[in-house]
Structures are given as C-alpha cells and as structure tokens.
Scaffold this motif. Structure first.
Motif, PDB file in Angstrom:
ATOM      1  N   GLN A 294       0.829  -1.204   0.000  1.00 34.33           N
ATOM      2  CA  GLN A 294       0.000   0.000   0.000  1.00 34.33           C
ATOM      3  C   GLN A 294       0.865   1.256   0.000  1.00 34.33           C
ATOM      4  N   ILE A 295       1.981   1.200   0.688  1.00 32.15           N
ATOM      5  CA  ILE A 295       2.910   2.338   0.673  1.00 32.15           C
ATOM      6  C   ILE A 295       3.509   2.506  -0.720  1.00 32.15           C
ATOM      7  N   ASP A 296       3.870   1.389  -1.375  1.00 27.51           N
ATOM      8  CA  ASP A 296       4.328   1.460  -2.767  1.00 27.51           C
ATOM      9  C   ASP A 296       3.304   2.177  -3.639  1.00 27.51           C
ATOM     10  N   ASN A 297       2.036   1.831  -3.440  1.00 33.68           N
ATOM     11  CA  ASN A 297       0.948   2.437  -4.211  1.00 33.68           C
ATOM     12  C   ASN A 297       0.939   3.958  -4.044  1.00 33.68           C
ATOM     13  N   ILE A 298       1.196   4.428  -2.827  1.00 34.21           N
ATOM     14  CA  ILE A 298       1.234   5.867  -2.572  1.00 34.21           C
ATOM     15  C   ILE A 298       2.317   6.532  -3.416  1.00 34.21           C
ATOM     16  N   PHE A 299       3.498   5.931  -3.457  1.00 40.70           N
ATOM     17  CA  PHE A 299       4.590   6.513  -4.223  1.00 40.70           C
ATOM     18  C   PHE A 299       4.215   6.637  -5.703  1.00 40.70           C
ATOM     19  N   VAL A 300       3.747   5.543  -6.263  1.00 37.13           N
ATOM     20  CA  VAL A 300       3.479   5.526  -7.701  1.00 37.13           C
ATOM     21  C   VAL A 300       2.323   6.452  -8.060  1.00 37.13           C
ATOM     22  N   ARG A 301       1.222   6.380  -7.314  1.00 40.00           N
ATOM     23  CA  ARG A 301       0.054   7.211  -7.636  1.00 40.00           C
ATOM     24  C   ARG A 301       0.383   8.696  -7.493  1.00 40.00           C
ATOM     25  N   SER A 302       1.139   9.048  -6.471  1.00 40.73           N
ATOM     26  CA  SER A 302       1.466  10.466  -6.283  1.00 40.73           C
ATOM     27  C   SER A 302       2.351  10.974  -7.410  1.00 40.73           C
ATOM     28  N   LEU A 303       3.298  10.162  -7.856  1.00 39.52           N
ATOM     29  CA  LEU A 303       4.146  10.577  -8.967  1.00 39.52           C
ATOM     30  C   LEU A 303       3.344  10.663 -10.265  1.00 39.52           C
ATOM     31  N   GLN A 304       2.447   9.726 -10.467  1.00 40.02           N
ATOM     32  CA  GLN A 304       1.600   9.784 -11.658  1.00 40.02           C
ATOM     33  C   GLN A 304       0.715  11.024 -11.653  1.00 40.02           C
ATOM     34  N   SER A 305       0.309  11.484 -10.467  1.00 39.56           N
ATOM     35  CA  SER A 305      -0.590  12.626 -10.382  1.00 39.56           C
ATOM     36  C   SER A 305       0.054  13.908 -10.888  1.00 39.56           C
ATOM     37  N   VAL A 306       1.401  13.962 -10.888  1.00 38.12           N
ATOM     38  CA  VAL A 306       2.095  15.169 -11.352  1.00 38.12           C
ATOM     39  C   VAL A 306       2.894  14.925 -12.625  1.00 38.12           C
ATOM     40  N   GLN A 307       2.822  13.725 -13.158  1.00 37.47           N
ATOM     41  CA  GLN A 307       3.666  13.379 -14.300  1.00 37.47           C
ATOM     42  C   GLN A 307       3.437  14.312 -15.488  1.00 37.47           C
ATOM     43  N   LYS A 308       2.195  14.713 -15.704  1.00 36.91           N
ATOM     44  CA  LYS A 308       1.880  15.542 -16.875  1.00 36.91           C
ATOM     45  C   LYS A 308       2.104  17.030 -16.631  1.00 36.91           C
ATOM     46  N   VAL A 309       2.322  17.416 -15.376  1.00 40.61           N
ATOM     47  CA  VAL A 309       2.509  18.843 -15.099  1.00 40.61           C
ATOM     48  C   VAL A 309       3.960  19.191 -14.748  1.00 40.61           C
ATOM     49  N   ILE A 310       4.730  18.211 -14.291  1.00 45.00           N
ATOM     50  CA  ILE A 310       6.151  18.469 -14.038  1.00 45.00           C
ATOM     51  C   ILE A 310       6.854  18.719 -15.370  1.00 45.00           C
ATOM     52  N   ILE A 311       7.677  19.737 -15.410  1.00 45.04           N
ATOM     53  CA  ILE A 311       8.457  20.040 -16.617  1.00 45.04           C
ATOM     54  C   ILE A 311       9.649  19.098 -16.647  1.00 45.04           C
ATOM     55  N   ASN A 312       9.537  18.059 -17.450  1.00 45.01           N
ATOM     56  CA  ASN A 312      10.621  17.085 -17.509  1.00 45.01           C
ATOM     57  C   ASN A 312      11.828  17.693 -18.217  1.00 45.01           C
ATOM     58  N   ASP A 313      12.993  17.384 -17.694  1.00 39.34           N
ATOM     59  CA  ASP A 313      14.234  17.903 -18.270  1.00 39.34           C
ATOM     60  C   ASP A 313      15.305  16.852 -18.049  1.00 39.34           C
ATOM     61  N   LYS A 314      16.013  16.509 -19.122  1.00 43.79           N
ATOM     62  CA  LYS A 314      17.015  15.443 -19.044  1.00 43.79           C
ATOM     63  C   LYS A 314      18.159  15.791 -18.098  1.00 43.79           C
ATOM     64  N   HIS A 315      18.298  17.068 -17.739  1.00 39.37           N
ATOM     65  CA  HIS A 315      19.361  17.472 -16.827  1.00 39.37           C
ATOM     66  C   HIS A 315      18.980  17.280 -15.361  1.00 39.37           C
ATOM     67  N   CYS A 316      17.722  16.975 -15.093  1.00 40.79           N
ATOM     68  CA  CYS A 316      17.209  17.025 -13.721  1.00 40.79           C
ATOM     69  C   CYS A 316      16.922  15.645 -13.139  1.00 40.79           C
ATOM     70  N   PHE A 317      17.083  15.542 -11.843  1.00 42.55           N
ATOM     71  CA  PHE A 317      16.613  14.403 -11.061  1.00 42.55           C
ATOM     72  C   PHE A 317      16.097  14.953  -9.744  1.00 42.55           C
ATOM     73  N   GLU A 318      15.410  14.118  -8.964  1.00 43.07           N
ATOM     74  CA  GLU A 318      14.850  14.598  -7.701  1.00 43.07           C
ATOM     75  C   GLU A 318      14.868  13.474  -6.674  1.00 43.07           C
ATOM     76  N   LEU A 319      15.428  13.778  -5.511  1.00 41.74           N
ATOM     77  CA  LEU A 319      15.398  12.858  -4.380  1.00 41.74           C
ATOM     78  C   LEU A 319      14.330  13.365  -3.414  1.00 41.74           C
ATOM     79  N   TYR A 320      13.194  12.675  -3.375  1.00 39.19           N
ATOM     80  CA  TYR A 320      12.073  13.086  -2.537  1.00 39.19           C
ATOM     81  C   TYR A 320      12.141  12.412  -1.172  1.00 39.19           C
ATOM     82  N   GLY A 321      11.706  13.135  -0.155  1.00 37.39           N
ATOM     83  CA  GLY A 321      11.504  12.550   1.159  1.00 37.39           C
ATOM     84  C   GLY A 321      10.020  12.476   1.441  1.00 37.39           C
ATOM     85  N   TYR A 322       9.464  11.267   1.435  1.00 39.85           N
ATOM     86  CA  TYR A 322       8.036  11.061   1.694  1.00 39.85           C
ATOM     87  C   TYR A 322       7.795  10.900   3.190  1.00 39.85           C
TER      88      TYR A 322
END
Length: 434
Positions: A294-322
C-alpha cells in the motif's frame, strides 16, 4: 559544462573527450549545502569542487538557486542538477493535494470508482483562504473533530497548529501576543487537514515514516525506492487531551530535539528495518507485506498525479523525502512530500544512512557513465517503476492479481548494498574496492 548564457567560457575538457575516456572520472561539481551531501561529494573519487563562478558538470543546488538561475543557465548534454524546475507541484502541500484530487477524478472518469479509490490515501484537505467555505461545510459534518493547519511552503513543523473550533482560526489570526513574523505567516496560503486522531502507537508514542524516492525521469516516469529509511517518534506519549503540545503531535526532529527531556544520544528514530521487524512480530509478515504494498501504491500514484505537469528535463533528477503516517488499522496516509529532505544527521547512525543514500543517488545519476541503463537495482535503490511496474524475477504475477501495484521493492529489508555494488560497478581510477 554548465555556464551562464551570457558568457562564452569553455571548460578544459569537452564532453565528447570525457565519453571517450580521457577525463571520464573527472566531474566538476558545485554544492549549496554544508551537510552530509558535501562530505559525500568531496569523498567521491575524481570529483572536483569548483567555486561559484566556475563551470560545473553537477550541481546539488538549493531551491533558491533553481528559481533564480535555471532559465538563465546553459547546460550541455551531460550536466545534472538535483531538482526539476517545478518540483513544487508535488512538494507544496496545497498543490500536492490539488494534483492528487485531479488524478483521482480522472481515474474515476476513465477507470471507475474502484480504481479511483486506490488514491484514497491522503486526509481531507482544503486550501485556505480560497476553499474556506468548502472547509466549513466539511467541518460542520463532524463537530468536535481535530484539524491541523499547515503553511503550504514551510518545513520542519514551522507554523503548524491543531484546532477543534472554527473560532480558533480567527483567534489565531487576531492573537496580538504573537510576533510580527508569526502574524505575517497568514499572508501565505495554508491547508486545513483532518488530523489522524487514531495513529498507530509504539510505547504510546506517535511516529511517522521518512522514505526516500528518487525520480530520474518523468517522461517516461522512472522511479527508484530506497531500502533504508526511518520512523520519527514524538518525545511525549500521545493524547488528544492537549492539542497544543507540539511534542505530542509533531514528529519533526527539528521540533522534538527542543523538548526539555530530549536525549540526543538516544534520539527519536528507528531504522526502517527495526520497524519492519517489530510490525512483523506483532501482526505477521502477511499483514506487513500488504502494508508495504500500500505504501508502494502511494509513491506511484502520487508521482503519476504530477507526471503531466512536471516540466521534464534530461538534466534534472529529484530525491524526494516522503512522510507517511500509519493509523491504528495499519492504513498508510500520505502527509507530505519534501523536495529537500533534511540531509543533516542527528546521530552517527543517521549520518551513515544518509551517506549511503546519497552515494547510491550519485551512482544512479551516473556522471561517470558506468551503468547500462537496464539495471533494476543500484546499491540500496530498487527500480519500482520504469514506464510501467517493475517486478522481481521471483514474483508470481498471477498470484498478485490486482492487489499489488509494484513488486520490485524492499523497503525495510536487508540492504546488502556493498555486495551488490561490487558486482555492478568496476572501481574508478584511484577508488578502493567497495
């Protein structure tokens, strides 16, 4: 190299030469922080720190630098920085909820209510003042319930308070005893969120989980989950009789370490492996596996919720603290996501965990070009999503059915990263064997 668009300076090595091996292990970096990440960067073989005006290949920047410089900095193909341009779509409390609500509505429209219900992992939340009337309607449906107010863009527990009555909000705004700085906080947007009144307790104390997720791309979405993490405990036994006591209700280390009886030697953290063993002993391995799926589900669903609005850039990465909270039924709740999770260690054990985390983050970013791109594990990171779910080789997909979103995760399991890295990576010139 990276340079300001207004300058014409070139570095001593071209990227093509580096890829051919001439300077492959020479990475010039900048670092805006003075904590664990700086130590890790300085100890990395072949990496050279540059001054503010120097050209760089890698920048562990802060949010302020990103906001002021991203649009004015030319970056060559190989350059990497540690934030996406509009990371705040997931990490500002109001925008996170807005995007999750939108994603849930989309799922309900396109896949039905059952699928949409898999996004029911965040408490009822309203942005104030814009959604004040909606909030009041919800508030009146459950009189006497506890709510929590949070400024949308602050961290470390700053500006947070609990309340049971609507007048408490008005009283707080008008409280002349507060400092000018505290009164000015109301200029910001806040979220009012239903407080989880029945948290899972250990020894009578509330805790939440800090878990690390690394996103190396949003298009396609590629996300990694770190095996290590920790539970952050409050320093005082939980009770709803005193909702004004921050030491009871807020687990932030920045808050807890100011408690009169805080013991810096003992701290207020459990390693994730310790928590997992405790839960297995109390509830059985099957219940704990369900919880962590269920915790895995939280990670994936939350990332999917912003996938279309985050400005993807090949130079960028992000280390999130949930930040995840468990209730007494072992249901996980998403509290917030941090774009700049604290890298300052509160103990030697904490320092070692964060050092390993950051070393493995740099392995995945792979400035040295040692990975093939097909890896499902790098050190303590397991690839959980790569334009679709990533499964372990030993998983029976038919047995899982629809109950599991991802399977290639080992949160709280043994982190034998040294052994894995020895098999995966060849030592760099001048580097000791792991």
């Amino acid at each position: 190299m990276s340079k300001n668009k207004n300058t014409g300076n070139k570095g001593p090595y071209s990227y093509q030469k580096r890829r051919e091996g001439e300077a492959r292990s020479c990475v010039r970096y900048r670092c805006a922080l003075t904590n664990t990440i700086q130590d890790v960067l300085r100890q990395r073989p072949g990496w050279l720190e540059v001054k503010d005006e120097g050209e760089w290949d890698f920048h562990w920047c802060d949010i302020g630098w990103l906001r002021e410089n991203f649009d004015h900095t030319y970056m060559e193909e190989h350059v990497r920085i540690c934030h996406f341009r509009n990371h705040y779509e997931l990490t500002r409390k109001n925008l996170m909820v807005k995007n999750l609500k939108r994603h849930r509505k989309m799922l309900e429209r396109e896949a039905g209510k059952l699928e949409a219900s898999k996004c029911d992992f965040f408490p009822r939340t309203f942005e104030l003042p814009s959604e004040y009337h909606l909030f009041v309607e919800e508030f009146k449906r459950s009189p006497g319930s506890v709510w929590i107010m949070k400024p949308v863009a602050r961290s470390q527990g700053k500006g947070i308070f609990l309340f049971r009555k609507l007048k408490d909000i008005m009283d707080w705004k008008k409280d002349g005893s507060r400092s000018d700085e505290q009164r000015d906080e109301m200029v910001e947007s806040y979220v009012a969120q239903r407080y989880i009144e029945d948290p899972y307790l250990i020894s009578g104390r509330k805790f939440d989980l800090r878990v690390y997720v690394l996103v190396s791309s949003y298009v396609p979405l590629k996300a990694w989950l770190y095996r290590d993490g920790f539970a952050r405990f409050s320093n005082t036994r939980f009770s709803l009789s005193s909702i004004d006591d921050q030491y009871v209700h807020l687990t932030n280390v920045a808050i807890q370490k100011t408690a009169p009886d805080y013991d810096p030697e003992k701290g207020c953290k459990w390693q994730m492996q310790q928590l997992r063993r405790f839960l297995c002993a109390r509830h059985g391995s099957e219940a704990v596996e369900t919880l962590f799926r269920q915790i895995d589900n939280i990670f994936v669903r939350s990332l999917q919720s912003v996938q279309k609005v985050i400005i993807n850039d090949k130079h960028c990465f992000e280390l999130y603290g949930y930040d995840i909270l468990l209730d007494h039924n072992l249901k996980p709740w998403l509290i917030e996501v941090n774009a700049s999770p604290s890298l300052t260690a509160s103990s030697q054990e904490d320092y070692e965990l964060k050092s390993r985390l950051l070393e493995d983050t740099l392995h995945i970013v792979d400035m040295e070009g040692r990975l093939s791109g097909r890896e499902k594990r790098v050190g303590g990171f397991d690839l959980m999503w790569n334009d679709g779910p990533v499964y372990r080789e030993d998983v029976n997909l038919e047995a899982l059915g629809n109950s599991c979103f991802t399977a290639n995760t080992h949160l709280g399991c043994v982190n034998d990263r040294n052994k894995q890295l020895r098999q995966l990576l060849k030592p760099l010139p001048g580097q000791k064997k792991i």
